[in-house]
Write a protein that holds these residues in place. Structure first.
Motif, PDB file in Angstrom:
ATOM      1  N   SER A  54      -2.500  14.291  -2.371  1.00  0.00           N
ATOM      2  CA  SER A  54      -1.981  13.572  -3.534  1.00  0.00           C
ATOM      3  C   SER A  54      -1.551  12.156  -3.173  1.00  0.00           C
ATOM      4  O   SER A  54      -1.719  11.238  -3.968  1.00  0.00           O
ATOM      5  N   THR A  61       0.824  -1.207   0.000  1.00  0.00           N
ATOM      6  CA  THR A  61       0.000   0.000   0.000  1.00  0.00           C
ATOM      7  C   THR A  61       0.858   1.257   0.000  1.00  0.00           C
ATOM      8  O   THR A  61       0.594   2.197  -0.732  1.00  0.00           O
ATOM      9  N   TRP A 104       5.640   2.167  -2.322  1.00  0.00           N
ATOM     10  CA  TRP A 104       6.078   2.993  -3.436  1.00  0.00           C
ATOM     11  C   TRP A 104       6.067   4.471  -3.041  1.00  0.00           C
ATOM     12  O   TRP A 104       7.016   5.216  -3.310  1.00  0.00           O
ATOM     13  N   VAL A 105       4.975   4.848  -2.360  1.00  0.00           N
ATOM     14  CA  VAL A 105       4.871   6.236  -1.898  1.00  0.00           C
ATOM     15  C   VAL A 105       6.051   6.571  -1.005  1.00  0.00           C
ATOM     16  O   VAL A 105       6.702   7.611  -1.142  1.00  0.00           O
ATOM     17  N   ALA A 116      -4.717  10.234  -2.980  1.00  0.00           N
ATOM     18  CA  ALA A 116      -5.254  10.056  -4.324  1.00  0.00           C
ATOM     19  C   ALA A 116      -4.442   9.014  -5.072  1.00  0.00           C
ATOM     20  O   ALA A 116      -5.006   8.141  -5.737  1.00  0.00           O
ATOM     21  N   TYR A 117      -3.099   9.098  -4.914  1.00  0.00           N
ATOM     22  CA  TYR A 117      -2.270   8.138  -5.629  1.00  0.00           C
ATOM     23  C   TYR A 117      -2.549   6.710  -5.165  1.00  0.00           C
ATOM     24  O   TYR A 117      -2.680   5.790  -5.972  1.00  0.00           O
ATOM     25  N   VAL A 118      -2.672   6.549  -3.822  1.00  0.00           N
ATOM     26  CA  VAL A 118      -2.800   5.191  -3.306  1.00  0.00           C
ATOM     27  C   VAL A 118      -4.181   4.609  -3.554  1.00  0.00           C
ATOM     28  O   VAL A 118      -4.323   3.437  -3.896  1.00  0.00           O
ATOM     29  N   LEU A 165      -6.927   6.068  -5.456  1.00  0.00           N
ATOM     30  CA  LEU A 165      -7.732   6.400  -6.620  1.00  0.00           C
ATOM     31  C   LEU A 165      -7.039   6.071  -7.921  1.00  0.00           C
ATOM     32  O   LEU A 165      -7.462   6.496  -8.979  1.00  0.00           O
ATOM     33  N   LYS A 166      -5.969   5.335  -7.849  1.00  0.00           N
ATOM     34  CA  LYS A 166      -5.277   5.078  -9.110  1.00  0.00           C
ATOM     35  C   LYS A 166      -6.020   4.040  -9.951  1.00  0.00           C
ATOM     36  O   LYS A 166      -6.757   3.239  -9.436  1.00  0.00           O
TER      37      LYS A 166
END
Lengths: 482, 171, 456, 109, 630
Positions: free
Chosen positions: E622, C257, C260-261, E625-627, E629-630
């Motif tokens: 963001s 989850t 990557w972030v 959103a990235y995690v 809503l991708k």
């Protein structure tokens, strides 16, 4: 005895740091002599057994499987001998000079000896890396704080450029070691010699390691720190840098780089050899018109070491042996030529060769001894450099004829710039800067004589080197061809 | 629509509107008043959720203590006029956009949840003082004690920061 | 467990000491107390892990070793206070008490087993820091620092708390064991992952990772220097320990989850921290941005779930804190003489105070990661483990950045040898020298024998 | 009391989540929107209250008192934060006679 | 073997003693010592030579010790004594001794007297190493060693900048050749795994290598030779080398060192014979050099320069002989040339000595009255070099011409022309120097005197040999026994390509032509300089082609223009532009880029809390959103 070789300088370094200024040089010199004696004693083992190996291993950080692993074999003993032989001479070379904060200076020099010996003795990657950096720190301070350059900003800049340049290179090496550690049970050399990596890994890691070594050696185009640093550094520092420190790089090429990444070596060798060849000619050409003596010698050194580096990559016995022979030869000769520069700088206060001349008339002994050193550095037969240069050019020839021809032009160009230098500095009529030039005193003479003795011993009887080193190179060759 | 639902919607509406008004009122005093109403409506939610004890505590702590603190400070600093300048337009737009984005993202992310009420729930009176007290002084005894350190820190700190300096010179 | 309790009592003792008129003896007594507590804690180092108070706290090797580290940091910084608070003795006990309370928060953060303790720990630490940042009341910068820290910190606490709530909503428990069971056993609900992300963000704020790092440089610069030292050591180490503890116990299973972030943010953090530091003139600010960069490095410990990261993280925290304390000890002297925290203030120190300069240089070398100082091994262990988890590019990126970082660490070293009119005639307080000496000595010992400081 | 009927059987949990999220976002908006530090504190309180609301709702949802206990702690922390925050505000006000956060510009770059 | 050691080490000992203690020794001791250091080897060499001649001495080929040995890579430090080397030994030590003797007087007033003898001894040592080495690398040691001594001795008067330049030039030019030599050595080592002459000869039979390779090897060796033996295009250093003291010119730059190339090619004749193409190149280069240098010699006015160009020209003839496969003939000319050229140089030295350093023949004349011995010996040698029978030069030159004639008529014509010119310029020299009236200053005239015995004795001895040395190789039409050919036959490889020997009539014809040409040229010189009493043009009055020739075809300028200057420009450019701007600029550029990024990045820290919070919120949004809503 093995540990003594690098613990002695460390202890001496601490002792000197806290000793009086007047005493410090004698303590330093004494300890360096003792270290030399110990090294020679160690070397005496090789007479009985050419394949002699002595090791000492101790677990350092158990959880990381990190060992403190010290090994001396027929290859490293020569670098140790070089280091510990040159060290007293370099110290002696500074005797005549007024050095501010002498105890700190000598402590740093000895600490550097500690680092250098450690590098040559290390058999564990991380330990090796640590010593590698340890050797860098003191020389950085020596270059920076004891510089003879008048402009403070220039010396800070130059020294720092040198520092960050080499550090940057070696951090890539550190990365390489980290990566190796993730693939290998430990960073002990014999484990690394057996590591199996795919060729992409090898290519990248080889590059990482090579950058570190290439900066230190330096191989064109990683050399731009060199001339400035050599010029700015106090001459003792220049001697340490050029005489011993850059041998760390060339030594490591053979010890660490080529055998660990055979596929990487196979991939990169053509490019590297071309770089080396360019560097050889390039350094020589630039040296032709340099006015500052140290600059000239720096570029000549660039030219010489390019050949040493090239020898390591040809992967032949001749290449390795030639590399080693030339490492020793270059170490001795370059210290000699920089000592010439040092003496000139000391007595005339500057290094612009255009303003010199006629020293031969006023200091004939200095001239004669210098001439021998200079001739050795242009690889005249019967001197040490000839053996190395011959073997190296030959091994380069084995790889590619044209490469050897291109590299061989350094034979000519070397004569061009060195003789020009001799002419401008020593010959002709005395100038007003040189008329009161004093001839050598005893300590300077001793340095020269010792250097010259070794120049001829190694030039006439290089078998000494090859006998002990050959078994080691045999193993490395086998490893490299796995 | 049951009574409970109507209560929920009404309370939620009041809560959100009052919160929004808190944000948008120019006068800090008005903000504070709206905030008070907002807190009250949240207290209503607590009642609705059967958390009687919390309802009481909430009223006491927020409406009683915190709001008083706010108002006192406002009075102290004499900020009860419409003195506050707006941020530059770009900052306000940025603020609205950022908050909206955050809200939308949060809501849309949360909407993916599939929380279904377990069948056997709702039997015990979890919000009762007795129940809470037991838990608080058994399982949560240590944090309960530990929070005193927090309060002590805040107290000492507040005193430390607000105490007027007396000139002490030791030389 | 007992560490936390005793430390709390030590904090309260400080407040009482004011009444007992022990002002002069306070700092020695507190340091002594910390040492005693340290000794008691050390005895537990190799004990079995145990849980206390209905699994609110759990002592294990991790918590004990980090507690020891926090105690060490606090002891050193409290010692520095001896001289720092000279001009304001009436509030000495308050200051010390708050520092000790912050330590309590920190210890709670390294030994929690329940979200409640985690949250309260973080809040105690944060609130203490808000206060300490603003203790130089007459100085607008200090006020501003406190305000910035407070506003952003409480905002971030809200985010963190939202995360905890969502985790609770999904798992139905605040207990770490239950949460990790929930994460492992079931197909977790979406809000669980949102919770993870929000907690992650909250903690990233606490460790000052980009883009949540903005508070750090300003707060570090504005705060009194001693408090800066405290925040950048105690705060950072405790936050990282909590971060690691929480994520390694509960959330590493959900690495996909946030992995990557996190990697991107690590790169961003390193980059921003590093590049911002390059052109700074203030010593504190350089160290602040260096702290950001180092946070980026240490975050690799969080993102390397396949390696055994406790050891590297601990060692990194140790070396970073010691180097920072050592550097600040010298900087405290310099700023007490020159009344400035600019880099130029250090000009010429090497000629007048060679010992202090050498210590500062060593500290800087250590942070820069140059052997034989502990900082080198810290980086090595951390990066090597990160490589084992496959962070090839991240480590390479970090290495490239540590080359750049050398520049600003050496800026300080350059200054030491620069010419200046400043004579540094005031004798440095023996406390500063002693603390710097201890810190650097430990750095060297840890650099030569890192095994001694690797309890894992 | 007959109100023991679980409200969540009538009002789905998701609604609480939404309301809470909306409230939280309004709080965030306020923090970003205002310049007056006190108002910003208030907005932070709104955020915390949205969380409290959610905690209580979850507590009911899980039929578990822990959530409500946690609310206590949150309240305590909120109180402590406000106290400290206002104390900081007072020190600033004493120095610059303003509680406008945009006036704090001494520390930058 | 012991004899050999003494022979080779004796000059070294002389060098060491003179070099280390020279200053403290009286000049007489110093000079005597180094002369003895050469005389002893001379007797030993003579002994060897006689032994070989009588057949009692056997070839010595022995490694003293392993020099470089790495696995299969073995190069011993070994000595080889056979007929060929014994001949050279005689020349080196014999002429060497005479020149030492000569120098004792010639250099008597020089302050660096002992150093001079030290260098001379060192030179002899290296020359001995060169000819005694049993493998190419030992030869190479001597090769470079003599180059070094040549450098030291050319620049002996180091205060003069031009002399130093000449010395540097000699060394560097030699180095260019040496590189070729070295590459040749590499090739041999790589393909034949040995550098030992004997082993190489065997390996050449057993190892199969391409013909092209042999050509390459021999060409490389020949490049080395062109440097050392001053052939086109690397000859320009030799005339400049006249900067050195005259005995040096006699010994190094006429009799010994420059003939090392002939030695090397004779030594490796088996290789060269396998490569006829290289032989052709050698012949062409030799002929071209002979003619080219002779033309320059015609117009030179410096007595030593004339002799120097003459040396280049004569060396060209020797190579021509080698090129046509007449190895023993080449060697023959080396021997005779050594005598008469040494004698000429020493004579010139005697003249210069008498005139206190004057070297321009336009300022001489009429010296025969004052310096009879010098004159006589000089005349004999000139006749010898001009190729007038029965003096030695005639025989050797004639043999060359005969061998060339049989090979290629064009080359023969060129060689004859060169001989013609030789005769002319030599007698131009003789007439201008010794006949007519003295054209120097009164002061010089006043001091004119014959030289002391140390000078005249060597002159006489050398002149004697210049006259009679022809007996070593009387042509077959005169004598059935060509002594030199048979003496060398065990060493030299028979030439498989040798054509049929030319007939007697043809040979007589050639002798006739050569003699006529030589006498004609001498007569022309007599007419021009004695009868018409012409003098060479004054400086700067020559025009056109003659001026070009007088300026030595401007070859030095050409080299300077196409090699030296571009190299220097390249050096400057490489340093100031490439190194400083491009390479270093690249490095600095990275640093500057980093710093400027640092300057930019810094500005995101605006100090505004609202902005910070906004960034945080955007970051949170963001990430979420990235995690999700991708």
């Amino acid at each position: 005895m093995l540990l003594l070789i690098f613990i002695l300088p460390l202890l001496a370094s601490l002792a000197v740091a806290f000793s009086g200024k007047a005493l410090s040089k004698w303590v330093a010199f004494g300890s360096s002599l003792v270290t030399l004696a110990v090294t020679l004693l160690l070397y005496s083992n090789f007479h009985a057994d050419a394949a002699f190996v002595k090791e000492w291993k101790h677990s350092w950080v158990a959880s990381q499987n990190l060992n403190f692993y010290v090994v001396v074999d027929g290859f490293s003993i020569w670098l140790l001998l070089l280091t510990n032989f040159l060290m007293p001479l370099i110290l002696l070379a500074t005797f005549k000079k007024e050095i501010k904060k002498a105890n700190a200076f000598y402590a740093l020099v000895l600490f550097m000896q500690f680092g250098l010996n450690g590098v040559f003795l290390s058999w564990n990657g991380l330990q090796y890396y640590i010593f590698w950096e340890l050797a860098l720190l003191p020389i950085y301070f020596i270059v920076w704080l004891w510089s003879e350059e008048a402009d403070k900003a220039v010396r800070t800049r130059t020294a720092f450029k040198f520092f960050i340049y080499t550090l940057a290179g070696s951090l890539f090496m550190l990365f390489g070691f980290m990566y190796l550690f993730s693939k290998s049970p430990s960073l002990d050399l014999q484990d690394l010699y057996q590591i199996s990596l795919n060729s992409n890994e090898q290519i990248i890691l080889f590059a990482c390691f090579f950058i570190a070594f290439a900066v230190k050696i330096p191989v064109f185009p990683f050399h731009t720190w060199q001339a400035d640093t050599y010029r700015v550094a106090p001459t003792a520092g220049t001697m340490l840098l050029s005489g011993i420190m850059l041998k760390m790089g060339t030594y490591s090429l053979i010890r660490w780089l080529v055998p660990i990444f055979p596929d990487g070596a196979a991939f990169w060798t053509p490019y590297i050899l071309v770089l080396c060849a360019i560097g050889i000619v390039y350094g020589a050409i630039i040296a032709i018109r340099q006015d500052n003596l140290k600059n000239l010698l720096a570029y000549s050194s660039l030219s010489h070491v390019g050949l040493i580096a090239a020898g390591a990559f040809v992967l032949t016995r001749e290449g390795f042996n030639g590399s080693l022979a030339q490492m020793l030869a270059h170490g001795i000769n370059v210290v000699g030529v920089f000592f010439i520069a040092e003496i000139i700088l000391n007595r005339t206060g500057q290094l612009s060769i255009d303003t010199l001349g006629g020293i031969r008339s006023v200091a004939p002994r200095f001239f004669t001894l210098s001439l021998i050193v200079v001739l050795a550095s242009v690889a005249l037969p019967t001197t040490n450099a000839f053996i190395g240069e011959f073997l190296l050019l030959f091994s380069l020839y084995q790889y590619n004829t044209w490469l050897a021809v291109v590299a061989g032009t350094s034979v000519i160009l070397g004569a061009v710039y060195m003789l020009r230098m001799v002419k401008k500095v020593f010959l002709g009529n005395v100038s007003n800067r040189t008329q009161s030039f004093a001839d050598l005193n005893w300590s300077e003479t001793v340095v020269f004589v010792a250097l010259i003795a070794v120049i001829f011993v190694l030039g006439l009887y290089p078998k000494l080197i090859f006998d002990t080193a050959q078994p080691v190179f045999e193993t490395i060759l086998q490893t490299a061809s796995r | 629509m049951s009574l409970v639902e109507i209560c929920f919607w009404a309370l939620s509406f009041v809560t959100l509107v009052c919160a929004l008004m808190t944000v948008l009122s120019k006068n800090p005093i008005f903000s504070a008043i709206y905030l008070l109403i907002c807190f009250a409506s949240i207290a209503g939610h607590y009642l609705l959720l059967n958390a009687q004890f919390l309802f009481i505590v909430h009223i006491i702590v927020y409406s009683g203590a915190i709001m008083v603190l706010f108002l006192t400070t406002l009075m102290l600093m004499n900020l009860n006029e419409e003195t506050e300048k707006h941020k530059p337009a770009i900052a306000r737009i940025g603020a609205v956009v950022a908050a909206c984005i955050l809200g939308l993202v949060l809501v849309s992310a949360i909407s993916k949840t599939a929380l279904v009420l377990p069948q056997n729930s709702g039997a015990v009176d979890i919000g009762a003082i007795k129940v809470l007290g037991k838990i608080l002084l058994n399982e949560y005894f240590y944090p309960f004690e530990f929070i005193s350190i927090l309060l002590l820190t805040a107290m000492v700190g507040a005193v430390l920061l607000t105490k007027k300096e007396h000139k002490i010179t030791i030389k | 467990m007992k560490t936390l309790t005793y430390t709390s009592f030590l904090g309260i003792f400080c407040l009482v000491a004011e009444l007992l008129n022990l002002r002069k003896l306070l700092i020695p007594l507190v340091v002594l107390g910390l040492v005693v507590i340290g000794g008691l804690t050390y005895a537990d180092l190799n004990a079995e892990s145990a849980s206390y108070f209905h699994d609110m706290l759990r002592t294990d090797k991790f918590s004990v070793s980090f507690s020891l580290l926090l105690l060490l940091i606090t002891a050193l910084i409290v010692s520095l206070g001896q001289n720092f608070f000279k001009e304001d003795p009436s509030k000495l006990s308050d200051y010390i008490a708050i520092i000790i309370f912050a330590l309590c928060g920190g210890i709670a953060m390294v030994s929690f087993a329940n979200m409640a303790m985690f949250y309260i720990g973080i809040e105690i630490l944060s609130i203490s820091f808000y206060i300490l940042a603003g203790t130089n009341k007459k100085d607008v910068k200090s006020n501003e620092a406190a305000m910035k820290y407070f506003l952003m910190g409480s905002f971030a606490s809200g985010i963190l708390l939202m995360g905890i709530t969502l985790i609770y909503g999904a798992s139905g428990s605040f207990n770490l064991g239950d949460i990790s069971l929930y994460a492992t056993a079931r197909n977790a609900d979406a809000i669980f992952f949102i919770g993870i992300i929000l907690i992650l963000i909250g903690l990233l704020f606490k460790v000052s990772a980009a883009p949540f790092h903005f508070w750090a440089p300003d707060v570090y610069e504005g705060s009194p220097m001693l408090m800066t030292a405290l925040m950048s050591t105690l705060g950072k180490v405790a936050s990282f320990a909590a971060f690691y503890r929480l994520f390694s116990i509960c959330f590493s299973i959900s690495y996909d989850t946030y992995g990557w972030v996190l990697s991107v943010l690590i790169a961003l953090t390193i980059l921003i921290g590093n590049f911002s530091a390059l052109r700074q003139e203030s010593f504190k600010r350089i160290l602040a941005f260096s702290g950001v960069t180092n946070a980026g490095f240490m975050l690799m410990a969080i993102s390397s779930i396949y390696g055994k990261m406790e050891g590297p993280l601990f060692f990194y925290g140790l070396s970073y804190s010691l180097a920072t304390i050592g550097a600040f000890a010298v900087a405290l002297y310099v700023s007490s003489v020159t009344k400035s925290d600019k880099i130029e203030a250090f000009n010429g120190l090497a000629y007048k105070r060679p010992l202090l300069s050498a210590l500062l240089i060593f500290a800087m070398f250590s942070i820069a990661g140059i052997p034989p100082f502990a900082g080198f091994f810290a980086k090595y262990f951390l990066f090597a483990e990160a490589l084992k988890s496959g962070h090839f590019w991240l480590v390479l990126f970090a290495i490239v950045n540590s080359i750049i970082s050398v520049y600003y660490y050496f800026k300080v070293v350059f200054a030491l040898f620069a010419k200046s009119e400043q004579t540094f005639e005031e004798t440095p307080s023996p406390v500063y020298v002693a603390v710097a000496l201890v810190a650097v000595a430990l750095l060297i010992i840890a650099g030569v024998a890192p095994g001694l400081f690797m309890p894992f | 009391m007959s109100l023991l009927l679980n409200i969540l059987q009538v009002v789905p949990m998701q609604y609480y989540l939404m309301v809470s999220a909306a409230l939280f976002s309004i709080g965030v908006l306020g923090v970003l929107f205002r310049r007056n530090a006190i108002t910003i504190f208030m907005c932070v309180e709104i955020m915390l209250n949205s969380i409290n609301l959610l905690l209580v709702a979850f507590s009911t949802y899980h039929n578990d008192s822990n959530g409500q206990v946690f609310v206590f702690f949150v309240m305590a922390v909120a109180a402590a934060e406000v106290a400290v925050g206002l104390a900081i505000l007072v020190t600033i006000f004493r120095n610059i006679r303003s509680v406008d956060i945009d006036d704090l510009k001494a520390l930058k770059n | 073997m012991t004899g050999l050691y003494i022979l080779i080490l004796s000059p070294l000992v002389g060098f060491l003693i003179n070099g280390l203690l020279g200053k403290k020794l009286p000049k007489a001791v110093s000079g005597a010592l180094s002369s003895v250091a050469i005389l002893v080897p001379f007797f030993i060499a003579l002994n060897f030579f006689l032994g070989f001649n009588s057949g009692t001495q056997v070839k010595i080929d022995q490694d003293v010790y392993q020099w470089i040995s790495i696995g299969e890579f073995n190069i011993g430090f070994g000595l080889l004594l056979d007929q060929l080397s014994s001949l050279w030994l005689i020349i080196i030590t014999g002429i060497g001794f005479l020149i030492h003797l000569y120098s004792v007087s010639y250099m008597h007033d020089d302050e660096a007297f002992s150093k001079f003898f030290a260098y001379l001894n060192l030179f002899v040592f290296f020359m001995l190493v060169l000819v005694l080495g049993n493998n190419l690398l030992i030869t190479f040691i001597g090769w470079e060693g003599v180059g070094l001594c040549s450098y030291l001795l050319i620049g002996f008067w180091y205060k003069n900048g031009a002399y130093n330049d000449a010395a540097n030039k000699a060394f560097i030019m030699n180095r260019i050749g040496d590189l070729g030599f070295l590459i040749g050595i590499f090739m041999i080592m790589f393909y034949f795994k040995t550098l030992h002459f004997g082993a190489l000869k065997e390996a050449l039979g057993s190892v199969h290598v391409s013909h092209g390779l042999i050509i390459a090897i021999t060409m490389c060796l020949f490049i080395g030779v062109t440097g050392k033996s001053a052939q086109l295009p690397l000859y320009t250093w030799l005339p400049d080398a006249m900067a050195g003291p005259t005995p040096v010119s006699a010994l190094i730059h006429a009799a010994t060192m420059v003939t090392a190339g002939i030695y090397l090619i004779s030594r490796t004749d088996f290789l060269f014979l396998q490569a006829p193409e290289t032989m052709t190149v050698i012949a062409v280069i030799g002929a071209a050099t002979a003619l080219f240098a002779a033309t320059i010699g015609v117009l030179q006015n410096d007595i030593k320069k004339v002799l120097a160009y003459s040396t280049v020209s004569q060396l060209g003839l020797m190579f021509l002989a080698l090129g046509v496969g007449a190895f023993s003939t080449g060697v023959f000319h080396v021997l005779t040339h050594a005598f008469f050229k040494a004698c000429l140089f020493l004579g010139a030295g005697s003249v210069i000595h008498a005139l206190h350093g004057e070297q321009d023949i336009r300022n001489m004349g009429g010296l025969q009255k004052n310096m009879p011995i010098t004159f006589l010996t000089f005349l004999i040698s000139s006749i010898a070099i001009a190729g007038v029978p029965p003096f030695s030069g005639f025989f050797s030159k004639d043999e060359i011409l005969a061998a060339v004639f049989e090979h290629n008529k064009v080359l023969w014509a060129v060689a004859s022309l060169a001989s013609l010119l030789t005769a002319f310029y030599m007698f131009r020299l003789v007439f201008l120097t010794f006949y007519g009236n003295f054209r120097g200053t009164e002061d010089q005239k006043h001091h004119l005197h014959e030289s002391p015995w140390q000078i005249t004795v060597p002159l006489t001895v050398l002149a004697l040999f210049a006259a009679i040395a022809g007996v070593m190789g009387l042509p077959e039409i005169v004598s059935h026994h060509h002594w030199l050919k048979s003496f060398l036959s065990p060493v030299l490889t028979p030439n498989p390509h040798a054509g049929h020997a030319i007939g007697n009539s043809e040979e007589w014809m050639l002798i006739g032509i050569a003699t006529t040409l030589a006498l004609g040229a001498i007569s022309y010189a007599f007419v021009k300089y004695i009868s018409k009493k012409e003098l060479p043009a004054a400086e700067g009055t020559l025009t056109g082609f003659s001026n070009l020739v007088y300026q030595k075809y401007k070859i030095d300028e050409l080299y300077s223009f196409i090699i030296v200057q571009p190299l220097q420009r390249l050096s400057v450019t490489a340093y100031s532009l490439f190194d400083k701007v491009i390479v270093d600029g690249g490095v600095e550029g990275v640093a500057i880029a980093v710093m400027s990024i640092g300057k930019r990045v810094r500005t995101i820290q605006t100090g505004n809390i609202g902005y910070y919070l906004l960034m945080m919120v955007l970051g949170i949004a963001s990430i979420l959103a990235y995690v999700f809503l991708k």
